[in-house]
Design an enzyme around this catalytic site. Structure first.
Site, PDB file in Angstrom:
ATOM      1  N   HIS A 247       3.890  42.613 -26.457  1.00 57.38           N
ATOM      2  CA  HIS A 247       2.964  42.945 -25.360  1.00 57.38           C
ATOM      3  C   HIS A 247       1.777  43.764 -25.862  1.00 57.38           C
ATOM      4  O   HIS A 247       1.903  44.535 -26.808  1.00 57.38           O
ATOM      5  CB  HIS A 247       3.656  43.770 -24.267  1.00 57.38           C
ATOM      6  CG  HIS A 247       4.654  43.001 -23.462  1.00 57.38           C
ATOM      7  ND1 HIS A 247       4.312  42.273 -22.341  1.00 57.38           N
ATOM      8  CD2 HIS A 247       5.998  42.837 -23.614  1.00 57.38           C
ATOM      9  CE1 HIS A 247       5.406  41.707 -21.835  1.00 57.38           C
ATOM     10  NE2 HIS A 247       6.440  42.026 -22.591  1.00 57.38           N
TER      11      HIS A 247
ATOM     12  N   ASP B 244       9.687  36.429 -19.448  1.00 59.81           N
ATOM     13  CA  ASP B 244       8.382  36.414 -20.109  1.00 59.81           C
ATOM     14  C   ASP B 244       8.504  36.195 -21.619  1.00 59.81           C
ATOM     15  O   ASP B 244       7.494  36.133 -22.327  1.00 59.81           O
ATOM     16  CB  ASP B 244       7.594  37.704 -19.799  1.00 59.81           C
ATOM     17  CG  ASP B 244       8.258  38.967 -20.292  1.00 59.81           C
ATOM     18  OD1 ASP B 244       9.469  39.151 -20.043  1.00 59.81           O
ATOM     19  OD2 ASP B 244       7.574  39.784 -20.933  1.00 59.81           O
ATOM     20  N   HIS B 245       9.754  36.031 -22.109  1.00 63.34           N
ATOM     21  CA  HIS B 245       9.965  35.750 -23.530  1.00 63.34           C
ATOM     22  C   HIS B 245      10.587  34.384 -23.771  1.00 63.34           C
ATOM     23  O   HIS B 245      10.500  33.856 -24.874  1.00 63.34           O
ATOM     24  CB  HIS B 245      10.838  36.851 -24.157  1.00 63.34           C
ATOM     25  CG  HIS B 245      10.174  38.193 -24.074  1.00 63.34           C
ATOM     26  ND1 HIS B 245       9.588  38.794 -25.155  1.00 63.34           N
ATOM     27  CD2 HIS B 245       9.938  39.003 -23.016  1.00 63.34           C
ATOM     28  CE1 HIS B 245       9.037  39.944 -24.760  1.00 63.34           C
ATOM     29  NE2 HIS B 245       9.233  40.091 -23.469  1.00 63.34           N
TER      30      HIS B 245
ATOM     31  N   HIS C 114      14.631  38.045 -21.308  1.00 62.73           N
ATOM     32  CA  HIS C 114      13.686  38.148 -20.189  1.00 62.73           C
ATOM     33  C   HIS C 114      12.772  36.925 -20.109  1.00 62.73           C
ATOM     34  O   HIS C 114      12.384  36.356 -21.127  1.00 62.73           O
ATOM     35  CB  HIS C 114      12.859  39.436 -20.305  1.00 62.73           C
ATOM     36  CG  HIS C 114      13.680  40.672 -20.036  1.00 62.73           C
ATOM     37  ND1 HIS C 114      13.334  41.916 -20.512  1.00 62.73           N
ATOM     38  CD2 HIS C 114      14.840  40.830 -19.340  1.00 62.73           C
ATOM     39  CE1 HIS C 114      14.241  42.796 -20.109  1.00 62.73           C
ATOM     40  NE2 HIS C 114      15.166  42.167 -19.410  1.00 62.73           N
TER      41      HIS C 114
ATOM     42  N   HIS D  71      14.920  38.339 -26.822  1.00 61.76           N
ATOM     43  CA  HIS D  71      15.813  38.730 -25.717  1.00 61.76           C
ATOM     44  C   HIS D  71      15.575  37.824 -24.520  1.00 61.76           C
ATOM     45  O   HIS D  71      14.641  37.032 -24.509  1.00 61.76           O
ATOM     46  CB  HIS D  71      15.656  40.212 -25.378  1.00 61.76           C
ATOM     47  CG  HIS D  71      14.331  40.585 -24.787  1.00 61.76           C
ATOM     48  ND1 HIS D  71      13.149  40.554 -25.495  1.00 61.76           N
ATOM     49  CD2 HIS D  71      13.996  41.010 -23.539  1.00 61.76           C
ATOM     50  CE1 HIS D  71      12.163  40.950 -24.714  1.00 61.76           C
ATOM     51  NE2 HIS D  71      12.638  41.226 -23.518  1.00 61.76           N
TER      52      HIS D  71
ATOM     53  N   HIS E 115      16.526  47.883 -24.992  1.00 60.80           N
ATOM     54  CA  HIS E 115      15.774  47.236 -23.907  1.00 60.80           C
ATOM     55  C   HIS E 115      16.707  46.257 -23.193  1.00 60.80           C
ATOM     56  O   HIS E 115      16.810  46.239 -21.968  1.00 60.80           O
ATOM     57  CB  HIS E 115      14.564  46.538 -24.508  1.00 60.80           C
ATOM     58  CG  HIS E 115      13.697  45.815 -23.521  1.00 60.80           C
ATOM     59  ND1 HIS E 115      12.966  46.453 -22.565  1.00 60.80           N
ATOM     60  CD2 HIS E 115      13.447  44.496 -23.362  1.00 60.80           C
ATOM     61  CE1 HIS E 115      12.299  45.546 -21.849  1.00 60.80           C
ATOM     62  NE2 HIS E 115      12.582  44.357 -22.313  1.00 60.80           N
TER      63      HIS E 115
HETATM   64 FE    FE Z   1       8.547  41.485 -22.130  1.00 65.18          FE
HETATM   65 ZN    ZN Z   2      11.600  42.359 -21.939  1.00 62.73          ZN
END
Ligand code: FE
Ligand code: ZN
Length: 254
Positions: A167, A57-58, A55, A53, A112
């Site tokens: 995570h 942090d990905h 975001h 996805h 999410h």
């Molecule tokens: Fe994340």
């Molecule tokens: Zn995320």
């Protein structure tokens, strides 16, 4: 069979490195530096990047990785904005990663985020921020119903599926799970085990679907103790989606 290596990144992210011989594929590189480190140290060639996805942090590391390996393919959700995406996916496709000789099933798991994807193959599930150890992702974009359906689709995979989430949240998630289901003995046992693992600074990921189904409250919305806990938070019916929504709300402020 391909190997999977855990690359810890940012605060509590895991970037998964799939490798066979000198070929490598990474899942959700939120940061390039730790990935470059491993790839260079082990003289690996990056052939593909899988994104669950949008975001940061990905996907924050894609740019830099592509600067080093310009011909790497980038797979990600079609309806999300992904840096350098070469192959947009919607879920339902099969992905053949030639370099690894690996066939992956692409699953749409909205909740999410709206385009969130999971990748499944050879008994391994890369599920990003949809299913976590002992918990699930926040509903940033999706509705409770779509997240429930997504989790149900993941839970329908074989029990021995290894769950590679993005995570290290398991310990805190299990604290919440115990507040929901204090009578669940498998959950108590898991919480104790996880506390020991974390105290040693080790990782709790991957878990298995069997473990998640036995201990993760978000996969247990029909269990009497979970339903009762949700009812105590004010929901009127036993509908699993309403139970799920109540748990998710509760967890947000736990
Ligand atoms: Fe994340
Ligand atoms: Zn995320």
């Amino acid at each position: 069979m391909f190997d999977v290596t855990r690359i810890p990144a940012l605060k509590d992210n895991y970037i998964w490195l799939l490798r066979k011989g000198a070929s490598a594929v990474v899942v959700d590189p939120g940061d390039a530096a730790p990935v470059l480190d491993v790839l260079q140290k082990e003289s690996l060639t990056l052939s593909s990047i899988l994104i669950t996805h949008h975001h940061k942090d990905h996907q924050g590391g894609i740019d830099t990785l592509l600067a080093h390996w310009p011909s790497a393919k980038v797979f990600g959700p079609a309806q999300e904005s992904i840096t350098g995406m070469t192959t947009p996916l919607r879920g339902g496709e099969r992905l053949h990663l030639v370099a690894l000789g690996l066939d992956l099933q692409v699953m749409a798991v909205p909740g999410h985020t709206l385009g969130h994807l999971a990748y499944y193959g050879e008994g391994r599930l890369f599920c990003g921020d949809t299913l976590f150890g002992g918990g699930c992702g926040r509903l940033f974009e999706g509705a409770p119903l779509s997240m429930c359906e997504s989790l149900a689709r993941l839970a329908a995979l074989p029990d021995d599926t290894r769950v590679y989430c993005a995570h290290e949240y398991t310990e805190a998630n299990l604290r919440f799970a115990l507040a929901v289901e204090p009578g669940n003995r498998a959950l108590r046992r898991r919480a104790d085990e996880v506390a020991v693992i974390r105290a040693k600074g080790l990782s709790t990921v991957p878990s298995t679907l069997a473990v998640e189904k036995a201990t993760n409250p978000f996969l247990r919305c029909k269990e009497p103790e979970v339903v009762a806990a949700a009812r105590a938070r004010g929901i009127a019916e036993n509908d699993p989606v309403a139970v799920f929504a109540a748990l998710r709300e509760w967890k947000n402020s736990f």
